[in-house]
Write a protein that holds these residues in place. Structure first.
Motif, PDB file in Angstrom:
ATOM      1  N   SER A  17       0.822  -1.209   0.000  1.00  9.17           N
ATOM      2  CA  SER A  17       0.000   0.000   0.000  1.00  9.17           C
ATOM      3  C   SER A  17       0.861   1.266   0.000  1.00  9.17           C
ATOM      4  N   ASN A  18       0.355   2.290  -0.646  1.00  4.86           N
ATOM      5  CA  ASN A  18       1.025   3.591  -0.657  1.00  4.86           C
ATOM      6  C   ASN A  18       0.120   4.679  -0.065  1.00  4.86           C
ATOM      7  N   ILE A  19      -0.869   4.271   0.703  1.00  2.00           N
ATOM      8  CA  ILE A  19      -1.798   5.234   1.302  1.00  2.00           C
ATOM      9  C   ILE A  19      -1.057   6.161   2.260  1.00  2.00           C
ATOM     10  N   HIS A  20      -0.151   5.578   3.041  1.00  3.47           N
ATOM     11  CA  HIS A  20       0.688   6.354   3.957  1.00  3.47           C
ATOM     12  C   HIS A  20       2.134   6.058   3.620  1.00  3.47           C
ATOM     13  N   GLY A  21       3.002   7.039   3.842  1.00  3.66           N
ATOM     14  CA  GLY A  21       4.421   6.837   3.553  1.00  3.66           C
ATOM     15  C   GLY A  21       5.231   8.052   3.941  1.00  3.66           C
ATOM     16  N   LEU A  22       6.283   8.296   3.195  1.00  6.97           N
ATOM     17  CA  LEU A  22       7.204   9.384   3.506  1.00  6.97           C
ATOM     18  C   LEU A  22       6.499  10.733   3.622  1.00  6.97           C
ATOM     19  N   THR A  23       5.617  11.042   2.691  1.00  8.56           N
ATOM     20  CA  THR A  23       4.944  12.351   2.756  1.00  8.56           C
ATOM     21  C   THR A  23       4.074  12.463   4.005  1.00  8.56           C
ATOM     22  N   SER A  24       3.510  11.346   4.445  1.00  9.36           N
ATOM     23  CA  SER A  24       2.704  11.349   5.674  1.00  9.36           C
ATOM     24  C   SER A  24       3.568  11.699   6.872  1.00  9.36           C
ATOM     25  N   VAL A  25       4.808  11.233   6.856  1.00  9.69           N
ATOM     26  CA  VAL A  25       5.749  11.514   7.943  1.00  9.69           C
ATOM     27  C   VAL A  25       6.207  12.967   7.871  1.00  9.69           C
ATOM     28  N   LYS A  34       5.172   3.756  11.952  1.00  9.26           N
ATOM     29  CA  LYS A  34       3.888   3.202  11.514  1.00  9.26           C
ATOM     30  C   LYS A  34       3.767   3.168   9.989  1.00  9.26           C
ATOM     31  N   THR A  35       4.635   3.874   9.291  1.00  9.74           N
ATOM     32  CA  THR A  35       4.554   3.919   7.829  1.00  9.74           C
ATOM     33  C   THR A  35       5.485   2.915   7.162  1.00  9.74           C
ATOM     34  N   ILE A  36       6.344   2.287   7.928  1.00  8.40           N
ATOM     35  CA  ILE A  36       7.296   1.316   7.377  1.00  8.40           C
ATOM     36  C   ILE A  36       6.593  -0.023   7.188  1.00  8.40           C
ATOM     37  N   SER A  37       6.768  -0.608   6.001  1.00  4.86           N
ATOM     38  CA  SER A  37       6.143  -1.894   5.677  1.00  4.86           C
ATOM     39  C   SER A  37       7.202  -2.982   5.562  1.00  4.86           C
ATOM     40  N   ASN A  38       6.818  -4.179   5.929  1.00  4.45           N
ATOM     41  CA  ASN A  38       7.685  -5.334   5.700  1.00  4.45           C
ATOM     42  C   ASN A  38       7.566  -5.719   4.229  1.00  4.45           C
TER      43      ASN A  38
END
Length: 150
Positions: A17-25, A34-38
């Motif tokens: 998913s790309n709903i949350h990521g760097l820009t969210s941080v 919470k934005t880091i994915s396995n």
């Protein structure tokens, strides 16, 4: 980390998913951890780009990204950034300046020598350490392939 905030692709490559990521941080909408994915690759976690922002260069040149990088350095041994092409926008130079080193990726048969040299010069002007170059898409000719023998 997908630091290509204009045309992100890491989430496609790893089918996450790309709903949350760097820009969210960077916009303080979510906590970094919470934005880091396995990923499905052993010992590889992914931080996608998150939603495409209206001001990518400003976010990448912010104090918030420096804070995020410092936090990531406390968690990981290596942090790899995927950025847009150096010659397209300044985002790559901004991110490169915050890294310990840069590995430039060149597409065989697509990147001409002048463009590669210009990209190298831009990275040098950004005070980056160019660690090496990866040549992608090279056709292998096994009849002329030699390897080191000890």
């Amino acid at each position: 980390m997908d630091a290509d905030l204009r045309k992100p692709s890491i989430h496609y490559a790893f089918n996450i998913s790309n709903i949350h990521g760097l820009t969210s941080v960077l916009t303080k909408k979510m906590d970094l951890r919470k934005t880091i994915s396995n990923s499905n690759v052993s010992n590889l976690d992914i931080l996608t780009s998150g939603p495409i922002p209206p001001n990518p260069s400003e976010l990448l040149n912010s104090k918030a990204i420096e804070t995020a990088i410092n936090e990531l350095k406390g968690i990981y041994d290596y942090i790899i950034f995927d950025t847009p092409p150096v010659l397209v926008v300044t985002d790559s130079q901004i991110v490169a300046n915050k890294c310990d080193g840069v590995i430039m990726v060149v597409a065989s048969g697509k990147t001409n020598k002048q463009s590669a040299v210009k990209a190298k010069e831009l990275l040098e002007k950004a005070n980056t350490a160019l660690l090496g170059v990866v040549l992608n898409g090279m056709e292998s000719d096994t009849s002329n392939y030699y390897y080191y023998q000890s």
